[in-house]
Design a protein around this motif. Structure first.
Motif, short mmCIF file in Angstrom:
data_model
loop_
_atom_site.label_atom_id
_atom_site.label_comp_id
_atom_site.label_asym_id
_atom_site.label_seq_id
_atom_site.Cartn_x
_atom_site.Cartn_y
_atom_site.Cartn_z
N SER A 22 -24.92 -79.39 64.91
CA SER A 22 -23.49 -79.10 64.86
C SER A 22 -23.19 -78.19 63.69
O SER A 22 -23.95 -78.12 62.72
CB SER A 22 -22.69 -80.39 64.76
OG SER A 22 -22.95 -81.01 63.52
N VAL A 23 -22.08 -77.50 63.76
CA VAL A 23 -21.67 -76.56 62.72
C VAL A 23 -20.34 -77.03 62.16
O VAL A 23 -19.43 -77.37 62.92
CB VAL A 23 -21.53 -75.14 63.31
CG1 VAL A 23 -21.04 -74.17 62.26
CG2 VAL A 23 -22.84 -74.67 63.90
N SER A 24 -20.25 -77.04 60.85
CA SER A 24 -18.99 -77.47 60.25
C SER A 24 -17.92 -76.40 60.46
O SER A 24 -18.23 -75.25 60.76
CB SER A 24 -19.17 -77.73 58.76
OG SER A 24 -19.33 -76.50 58.08
N LEU A 25 -16.66 -76.78 60.28
CA LEU A 25 -15.57 -75.81 60.37
C LEU A 25 -15.72 -74.73 59.31
O LEU A 25 -15.42 -73.57 59.56
CB LEU A 25 -14.23 -76.52 60.23
CG LEU A 25 -13.87 -77.46 61.37
CD1 LEU A 25 -12.59 -78.20 61.04
CD2 LEU A 25 -13.73 -76.70 62.67
N TRP A 26 -16.18 -75.12 58.12
CA TRP A 26 -16.37 -74.12 57.06
C TRP A 26 -17.39 -73.08 57.48
O TRP A 26 -17.18 -71.90 57.31
CB TRP A 26 -16.80 -74.81 55.77
CG TRP A 26 -16.89 -73.84 54.63
CD1 TRP A 26 -15.87 -73.46 53.80
CD2 TRP A 26 -18.05 -73.13 54.19
NE1 TRP A 26 -16.33 -72.55 52.89
CE2 TRP A 26 -17.65 -72.34 53.10
CE3 TRP A 26 -19.36 -73.08 54.62
CZ2 TRP A 26 -18.54 -71.50 52.43
CZ3 TRP A 26 -20.24 -72.25 53.96
CH2 TRP A 26 -19.83 -71.48 52.87
N GLU A 96 -3.32 -81.36 58.06
CA GLU A 96 -3.72 -81.95 56.78
C GLU A 96 -5.19 -82.35 56.82
O GLU A 96 -5.89 -82.24 55.81
CB GLU A 96 -2.85 -83.16 56.45
CG GLU A 96 -1.44 -82.78 56.05
CD GLU A 96 -0.62 -83.99 55.67
OE1 GLU A 96 -1.19 -84.98 55.17
OE2 GLU A 96 0.60 -83.94 55.87
N ARG A 97 -5.66 -82.79 57.96
CA ARG A 97 -7.06 -83.21 58.10
C ARG A 97 -8.00 -82.02 57.88
O ARG A 97 -8.99 -82.14 57.16
CB ARG A 97 -7.28 -83.81 59.49
CG ARG A 97 -8.66 -84.30 59.71
CD ARG A 97 -8.75 -85.03 61.06
NE ARG A 97 -10.13 -85.18 61.40
CZ ARG A 97 -10.69 -84.70 62.48
NH1 ARG A 97 -9.97 -84.06 63.37
NH2 ARG A 97 -11.97 -84.88 62.72
N GLY A 103 -10.21 -77.28 52.59
CA GLY A 103 -9.36 -76.83 51.51
C GLY A 103 -8.27 -75.88 51.98
O GLY A 103 -8.28 -75.40 53.10
N SER A 104 -7.34 -75.65 51.10
CA SER A 104 -6.23 -74.76 51.38
C SER A 104 -6.10 -73.77 50.23
O SER A 104 -5.97 -74.17 49.08
CB SER A 104 -4.94 -75.57 51.53
OG SER A 104 -3.82 -74.73 51.45
#
Length: 121
Positions: A22-26, A96-97, A103-104
């Protein structure tokens, strides 16, 4: 025991056909933004030009600058160097999750900048 982040497809007799992690969102975000440095730079310059055009249509004179590096550090440092009174930044509107996981920039900029930061949604 297999990792929860890996998936494998097995045939009926148990042979593994393919395995994919799997690949993270980052990681996905990085792949999307780093397709081509030239393309990303061109998009950035086009956005700055469009923004300057909108400001001019409203009778405002603006200067634009394309910065390179970590956006939080670069924007905050640039504002300090140029003596800005304030920073205005948009928010991508992620949940928010998602913000908690990757991060934002807007949130981090509010925390780092030495001048007031207005976040526009």
């Amino acid at each position: 025991m297999r990792s929860k982040s890996a998936r494998d497809d097995r045939t009926r007799d148990g042979d593994t056909r393919a395995e994919s992690a799997s690949v993270s969102l980052w990681d996905a975000d990085q792949r999307l933004t780093l397709e081509s440095i030239d393309d990303v730079e061109r998009r950035g310059l086009d956005l700055l030009e469009d923004t300057a055009d909108v400001a001019a249509e409203h009778g405002r004179d603006v200067e634009t600058e394309l910065l390179y590096g970590d956006p939080v550090t670069e924007i905050a440092d640039y504002a300090d160097e140029k003596g800005f009174d304030a920073i205005f930044v948009s928010h991508r509107g992620r949940s928010e999750r998602i913000d908690a996981m990757i991060g934002s920039v807007a949130k981090s900029l509010v925390e780092r900048a030495t001048v007031p930061v207005t976040v526009v949604r």
